[in-house]
Design an enzyme around this catalytic site. Sequence first.
Site, PDB file in Angstrom:
ATOM      1  N   ASN A 194     -62.805  70.777 101.839  1.00  0.00           N
ATOM      2  CA  ASN A 194     -62.458  72.088 101.906  1.00  0.00           C
ATOM      3  C   ASN A 194     -60.843  72.066 102.368  1.00  0.00           C
ATOM      4  OD1 ASN A 194     -62.367  72.756 104.627  1.00  0.00           O
ATOM      5  ND2 ASN A 194     -64.357  72.645 104.118  1.00  0.00           N
ATOM      6  N   ASP A 244     -71.045  73.855 103.031  1.00  0.00           N
ATOM      7  CA  ASP A 244     -72.360  74.472 102.934  1.00  0.00           C
ATOM      8  C   ASP A 244     -73.091  73.637 102.232  1.00  0.00           C
ATOM      9  OD1 ASP A 244     -71.852  76.741 104.227  1.00  0.00           O
ATOM     10  OD2 ASP A 244     -70.862  77.638 102.530  1.00  0.00           O
ATOM     11  N   LYS A 264     -70.058  53.471  93.021  1.00  0.00           N
ATOM     12  CA  LYS A 264     -69.159  54.415  92.307  1.00  0.00           C
ATOM     13  C   LYS A 264     -69.626  54.781  90.950  1.00  0.00           C
ATOM     14  CE  LYS A 264     -64.609  54.773  90.428  1.00  0.00           C
ATOM     15  NZ  LYS A 264     -63.469  54.055  89.800  1.00  0.00           N
ATOM     16  N   ASP A 322     -77.102  74.756 109.174  1.00  0.00           N
ATOM     17  CA  ASP A 322     -76.231  75.509 109.708  1.00  0.00           C
ATOM     18  C   ASP A 322     -76.127  75.402 111.174  1.00  0.00           C
ATOM     19  OD1 ASP A 322     -74.998  77.812 110.872  1.00  0.00           O
ATOM     20  OD2 ASP A 322     -75.232  78.963 109.263  1.00  0.00           O
ATOM     21  N   ILE A 323     -75.075  74.843 111.600  1.00  0.00           N
ATOM     22  CA  ILE A 323     -74.835  74.101 112.985  1.00  0.00           C
ATOM     23  C   ILE A 323     -74.686  75.283 113.859  1.00  0.00           C
ATOM     24  CG2 ILE A 323     -73.234  72.664 114.529  1.00  0.00           C
ATOM     25  CD1 ILE A 323     -72.421  71.135 111.728  1.00  0.00           C
ATOM     26  N   PHE A 344     -66.906  81.234 113.752  1.00  0.00           N
ATOM     27  CA  PHE A 344     -65.832  81.742 113.060  1.00  0.00           C
ATOM     28  C   PHE A 344     -66.264  82.168 111.675  1.00  0.00           C
ATOM     29  CE2 PHE A 344     -61.623  80.724 114.578  1.00  0.00           C
ATOM     30  CZ  PHE A 344     -61.785  80.142 115.847  1.00  0.00           C
ATOM     31  N   LYS A 371     -76.282  84.486 112.454  1.00  0.00           N
ATOM     32  CA  LYS A 371     -76.250  83.303 113.163  1.00  0.00           C
ATOM     33  C   LYS A 371     -76.751  83.360 114.481  1.00  0.00           C
ATOM     34  CE  LYS A 371     -73.310  81.353 109.726  1.00  0.00           C
ATOM     35  NZ  LYS A 371     -72.809  80.147 109.187  1.00  0.00           N
TER      36      LYS A 371
END
Length: 399
Positions: free
Chosen positions: A208, A276, A286, A305-306, A323, A341
């Site tokens: 990302n 995610d 490859k 989900d840490i 965040f 969370k």
Amino acid sequence: MLANKRILLIIGGGIAAYKSLSLIRLLKGAGAKVTPVLTRACAEFVTPLSVSALAGEKVYTELFDLTDEAEMGHIQLSRVADLIVVAPGTADLMAKMAGGRADDLASTLLLATDTRVLLAPAMNVRMWQHAATQRNLAQLRGDGVLFVGPNDGEMACGEFGPGRMAEPEEIFAAIAVALGGGVLAGKHVLVTSGPTHEPIDPVRYIANRSSGAQGTAIAAALRDLGARVTFVTGPATVPAPDGVAVVRVETAAEMLAAVEAALPADAAVMAAAVADWRVANAGVQKMKKDGSGRAPALEFDENPDILARVSRGQNRPGLVVGFAAETETVVEHASAKRLRKGCDWIVANDVSPATGIMGGRENAVTLISDAGAEVWPRMAKDAVARRLAERIAAALQAR
Ligand code: CTP
């Protein structure tokens, strides 16, 4: 903790010299003894008389101030201090220090001393970014000089970028840390930062746009308040800060393992943009085109989900800050995320492309806690980081 500490304050010649007057006031208020040394150029910006009046001490400006037998010699002057602070640290002073020059009182003291030196750089953004200044910075860091700032922001000359001197409160905090007593001294804070890379095959990955800038600034701000920081970072584009324990990871699974290994901590700030999903059928070799004209179908598994695991784990830090990167109805989504969370605070930001936040220098955040949503004005990412670090320090002290 600064009571009776002796600070030799070298004030360089820059427009930021006026801020050193506030610094003197803060130091005196904390009980420190401040001996001011003004460079010749400094006297163009602040008068020796005003500095002397605030410090309540004689001000030294020239080498020959010290030639009188009754006066303290420059060697002695440079050594009786517990810390030497250079603020503003101009490009010229940095160059003199890096080159070992001693052609005036300030540079002679800096060469003659065996005391630690903390420098608050202040200069035009291009001067700061110039290869020569960056070379001098690296040299001085290698020589053990401590730095506070410079900050990003609008400069007196009208340009924007790094080069603004740190604020007097930040320099004061850095002095406290250098003398072993920052507000977060003895606290361990875990920070995650950057993107994760999830492999598709040995040469390709899913990622990302996170640069790691906000997480890096937060780690630096916590360090500047005296915290011991463990910085778990994905492959970010901005370099990791100095003076923190850096753990480099690539995938979300590796980040989770590194985070769990770093606990316990007094606080955790999870600024990483964790992918995610990971590719369930990632290739060991490859992936090749098969001539059909169709891309191979990727299958995905959800990553752990840490943040949720840390918030609900046995080793939960006293304060967990998450965040929320959102592109619409930011506060609603982020408030729901906080509850889902199980973290204490969520720093929500709008990462729609139009905001320029992801990968940019500035951030506009809303801090969501039990007390509600607090909208912060748009500001440089390092300013967001300092404000958040101060809030974390206040919260940990209140516990
Ligand atoms: N986070 C995490 N582990 C994940 C995903 C996210 O620890 N697998 C953390 C991030 O570090 C951040 C917070 O969770 O502190 C929110 O991240 P964000 O990407 O905004 O949320 P998502 O979990 O992706 O939620 P949604 O899909 O609803 O946007």
